[in-house]
Design an enzyme around this catalytic site. Structure first.
Site, PDB file in Angstrom:
ATOM      1  N   GLU A 266     -17.114 -60.732 -10.109  1.00  0.00           N
ATOM      2  CA  GLU A 266     -16.282 -59.819 -10.909  1.00  0.00           C
ATOM      3  C   GLU A 266     -14.810 -60.436 -10.327  1.00  0.00           C
ATOM      4  O   GLU A 266     -14.576 -60.790  -9.347  1.00  0.00           O
ATOM      5  CB  GLU A 266     -16.561 -58.459 -10.150  1.00  0.00           C
ATOM      6  CG  GLU A 266     -17.819 -57.879 -10.600  1.00  0.00           C
ATOM      7  CD  GLU A 266     -18.085 -56.504  -9.948  1.00  0.00           C
ATOM      8  OE1 GLU A 266     -17.029 -55.837  -9.381  1.00  0.00           O
ATOM      9  OE2 GLU A 266     -19.050 -55.896 -10.007  1.00  0.00           O
ATOM     10  N   HIS A 285     -16.958 -52.219 -13.534  1.00  0.00           N
ATOM     11  CA  HIS A 285     -17.186 -51.692 -12.146  1.00  0.00           C
ATOM     12  C   HIS A 285     -16.480 -50.358 -12.008  1.00  0.00           C
ATOM     13  O   HIS A 285     -15.550 -50.187 -11.148  1.00  0.00           O
ATOM     14  CB  HIS A 285     -16.762 -52.548 -10.928  1.00  0.00           C
ATOM     15  CG  HIS A 285     -17.421 -52.333  -9.622  1.00  0.00           C
ATOM     16  ND1 HIS A 285     -17.751 -53.176  -8.783  1.00  0.00           N
ATOM     17  CD2 HIS A 285     -17.757 -50.956  -8.924  1.00  0.00           C
ATOM     18  CE1 HIS A 285     -18.169 -52.416  -7.518  1.00  0.00           C
ATOM     19  NE2 HIS A 285     -18.480 -51.264  -7.849  1.00  0.00           N
TER      20      HIS A 285
HETATM   21  N1  LIG Z   1     -21.149 -49.031  -9.415  1.00  0.00           N
HETATM   22  C1  LIG Z   1     -20.482 -48.394  -8.452  1.00  0.00           C
HETATM   23  O1  LIG Z   1     -19.247 -47.856  -8.777  1.00  0.00           O
HETATM   24  C2  LIG Z   1     -21.036 -47.731  -7.143  1.00  0.00           C
HETATM   25  C3  LIG Z   1     -20.582 -46.560  -6.744  1.00  0.00           C
HETATM   26  C4  LIG Z   1     -21.379 -46.268  -5.576  1.00  0.00           C
HETATM   27  C5  LIG Z   1     -22.371 -46.990  -5.025  1.00  0.00           C
HETATM   28  N2  LIG Z   1     -22.533 -48.133  -5.380  1.00  0.00           N
HETATM   29  C6  LIG Z   1     -23.798 -49.240  -4.795  1.00  0.00           C
HETATM   30  O2  LIG Z   1     -24.855 -48.061  -4.764  1.00  0.00           O
HETATM   31  C7  LIG Z   1     -25.179 -48.308  -3.393  1.00  0.00           C
HETATM   32  C8  LIG Z   1     -26.445 -47.459  -2.844  1.00  0.00           C
HETATM   33  O3  LIG Z   1     -25.271 -46.163  -2.517  1.00  0.00           O
HETATM   34  P1  LIG Z   1     -26.177 -44.867  -1.746  1.00  0.00           P
HETATM   35  O4  LIG Z   1     -24.856 -44.172  -1.540  1.00  0.00           O
HETATM   36  O5  LIG Z   1     -27.136 -44.353  -2.669  1.00  0.00           O
HETATM   37  O6  LIG Z   1     -26.769 -45.486  -0.649  1.00  0.00           O
HETATM   38  P2  LIG Z   1     -27.729 -44.910   0.665  1.00  0.00           P
HETATM   39  O7  LIG Z   1     -27.910 -43.528   0.613  1.00  0.00           O
HETATM   40  O8  LIG Z   1     -27.542 -45.544   1.730  1.00  0.00           O
HETATM   41  O9  LIG Z   1     -29.058 -45.681  -0.264  1.00  0.00           O
HETATM   42  C9  LIG Z   1     -29.635 -46.768  -0.299  1.00  0.00           C
HETATM   43  C10 LIG Z   1     -31.035 -47.120  -0.767  1.00  0.00           C
HETATM   44  O10 LIG Z   1     -31.379 -48.393  -0.800  1.00  0.00           O
HETATM   45  C11 LIG Z   1     -32.424 -48.674  -0.205  1.00  0.00           C
HETATM   46  N3  LIG Z   1     -32.593 -49.992  -0.149  1.00  0.00           N
HETATM   47  C12 LIG Z   1     -31.821 -50.818   1.009  1.00  0.00           C
HETATM   48  N4  LIG Z   1     -32.400 -51.903   1.091  1.00  0.00           N
HETATM   49  C13 LIG Z   1     -33.123 -52.115   0.336  1.00  0.00           C
HETATM   50  C14 LIG Z   1     -34.096 -53.226  -0.213  1.00  0.00           C
HETATM   51  N5  LIG Z   1     -33.937 -54.480   0.385  1.00  0.00           N
HETATM   52  N6  LIG Z   1     -34.748 -52.989  -1.176  1.00  0.00           N
HETATM   53  C15 LIG Z   1     -35.401 -51.873  -1.603  1.00  0.00           C
HETATM   54  N7  LIG Z   1     -34.309 -50.565  -1.308  1.00  0.00           N
HETATM   55  C16 LIG Z   1     -33.224 -50.878  -0.653  1.00  0.00           C
HETATM   56  C17 LIG Z   1     -32.447 -47.807   1.052  1.00  0.00           C
HETATM   57  O11 LIG Z   1     -33.887 -47.853   1.381  1.00  0.00           O
HETATM   58  P3  LIG Z   1     -34.125 -46.849   2.785  1.00  0.00           P
HETATM   59  O12 LIG Z   1     -34.006 -45.356   2.440  1.00  0.00           O
HETATM   60  O13 LIG Z   1     -35.755 -47.084   2.973  1.00  0.00           O
HETATM   61  O14 LIG Z   1     -33.204 -47.215   4.011  1.00  0.00           O
HETATM   62  C18 LIG Z   1     -32.014 -46.336   0.394  1.00  0.00           C
HETATM   63  O15 LIG Z   1     -32.934 -45.655  -0.366  1.00  0.00           O
HETATM   64  C19 LIG Z   1     -24.145 -48.735  -2.429  1.00  0.00           C
HETATM   65  O16 LIG Z   1     -24.540 -49.453  -1.193  1.00  0.00           O
HETATM   66  C20 LIG Z   1     -23.133 -49.460  -3.380  1.00  0.00           C
HETATM   67  O17 LIG Z   1     -23.324 -50.850  -3.308  1.00  0.00           O
HETATM   68  C21 LIG Z   1     -21.987 -48.557  -6.781  1.00  0.00           C
END
Ligand SMILES: NC(=O)c1ccc[n+]([C@@H]2O[C@H](COP(=O)([O-])OP(=O)(O)OC[C@H]3O[C@@H](n4cnc5c(N)ncnc54)[C@H](OP(=O)(O)O)[C@@H]3O)[C@@H](O)[C@H]2O)c1
Length: 323
Positions: A266, A285
């Site tokens: 990116e 993004h």
């Molecule tokens: N595109 C965008 O603009 C944008 C915006 C916001 C966020 N994001 C991305 O989205 C991600 C998730 O955000 P969130 O707020 O939902 O985070 P979150 O609440 O911390 O949830 C992350 C989830 O991913 C799971 N996970 C972590 N490592 C994993 C693995 N190796 N294999 C399978 N599952 C795994 C976790 O499992 P457990 O529950 O078992 O721990 C949890 O369920 C962020 O970290 C960011 O990178 C992107």
């Protein structure tokens, strides 16, 4: 009193909820002056964040306004409490995922391309490979889009955003299968170790995991090959969660289709093959960023400051240095 570091250009309107005891320190983007800051609210994924940090003295808490902190952890020293923006992106990012799914299934990118050519055309089977017109409808009418209803959706990363995606998808009558790091019940969540067994049955696969060493290239040639022919891969997580070369290959051979808010690298360079890969929708993004989001983010920041001032535990702590 707490000295709160914010970007020099931040709108004063976003600070209206901040407690009176917060002394705002506006941090110039350029310059070498050292600034005293206790609580740094990070501007959104700025490339110069590490050099800005080097100009700050006395930082005890770093509050990211993004859900992912993969862009902070490599340079943030130990001994500083780091909090992420978990929760503040749920609405914007889950709405983007829904829009990307519906746009892809209803072929909006194709029709927008045809519109720019002033062409009134249906979906051309030879252009889309797997999106052909086989079935009882052949010879009756052209396929113009697909129903989301009845599809099987695999959500990989059943966290804050993953569950917000499920809430928005449920009224469409889809089957949801959830995956996280570890398995759990009520609702049933599968462990990522079962990914290979789950992939072949999914019509839509959504990656919404944090970017960590474990999730880097979680989707490589093997995982993409396991996907159902014509299945839709949504990446709203981070670009390196998907192996870009393998994705380009899977798209160019018309095995799968994709909708991506994030790519690796990116920004995507102008001559990158992903731009012109078939059946691939790309946004730069932007999934988490809406005008409403920034107000949510700073309301959350104000709450964190009130907790800090009251000596209460902070929310969303990623690494706790006990400030
Ligand atoms: N595109 C965008 O603009 C944008 C915006 C916001 C966020 N994001 C991305 O989205 C991600 C998730 O955000 P969130 O707020 O939902 O985070 P979150 O609440 O911390 O949830 C992350 C989830 O991913 C799971 N996970 C972590 N490592 C994993 C693995 N190796 N294999 C399978 N599952 C795994 C976790 O499992 P457990 O529950 O078992 O721990 C949890 O369920 C962020 O970290 C960011 O990178 C992107």
């Amino acid at each position: 009193m707490v000295r709160v570091g914010v970007d020099e250009n931040l709108s004063p309107e976003l600070l209206t909820d901040f407690p009176n005891e917060a002394e705002i320190v506006r941090i110039p983007r350029k310059g070498s002056e050292k600034l005293d800051v206790d609580f740094w609210i990070l501007p959104f994924a700025r490339k110069d964040a590490a050099t800005t940090f080097a100009r700050l003295r006395g930082v005890k808490v770093v509050q990211s306004m993004m859900a992912g902190v993969d862009w902070i952890t490599p340079w943030l020293p130990e001994g500083i409490t780091l909090c992420d923006g978990r929760g503040i992106h749920d609405i914007s990012t889950s709405e983007w995922v829904l829009a990307a799914i519906l746009a892809s299934m209803k072929r909006f990118p194709l029709y927008r391309d045809l519109q720019s050519l002033h062409e009134w055309g249906g979906q051309a089977a030879e252009r889309d490979g797997f999106l052909n017109e086989q079935g009882a409808q052949a010879g009756q009418y052209r396929i113009l889009g697909e129903d989301l209803s009845g599809k099987s959706v695999l959500i990989i990363g059943y966290g804050s955003i993953g569950s917000a995606i499920e809430a928005r998808l449920t009224p469409f009558g889809v089957t949801i299968v959830r995956v996280a790091r570890s398995a759990r019940q009520s609702p049933q969540v599968h462990s990522v170790s079962e990914l290979h067994q789950l992939l072949p049955a999914a019509d839509i696969v959504i990656a919404i995991v944090p970017f960590t060493p474990e999730t880097e290239k979680l989707f490589g040639p093997k995982e993409l090959a396991l996907m159902k022919p014509g299945a839709l891969l949504i990446n709203a997580a981070r670009g390196p969660v998907v192996d870009t070369d393998a994705l380009v290959e899977a798209l160019e051979t018309r095995k799968i289709r994709a909708a991506l808010d994030v790519t690796d690298p990116e920004p995507l360079p102008p001559n990158h093959p992903l731009w012109s890969a078939p059946n691939c929708l790309i946004t730069p993004h932007v999934a988490g960023s809406t005008p409403e989001f920034i107000h949510r983010a700073f309301r959350f920041g104000a709450g964190q400051l009130r907790r800090y001032l009251a000596g209460e535990p902070l929310e969303n702590v990623v690494s706790d240095a006990g400030y």
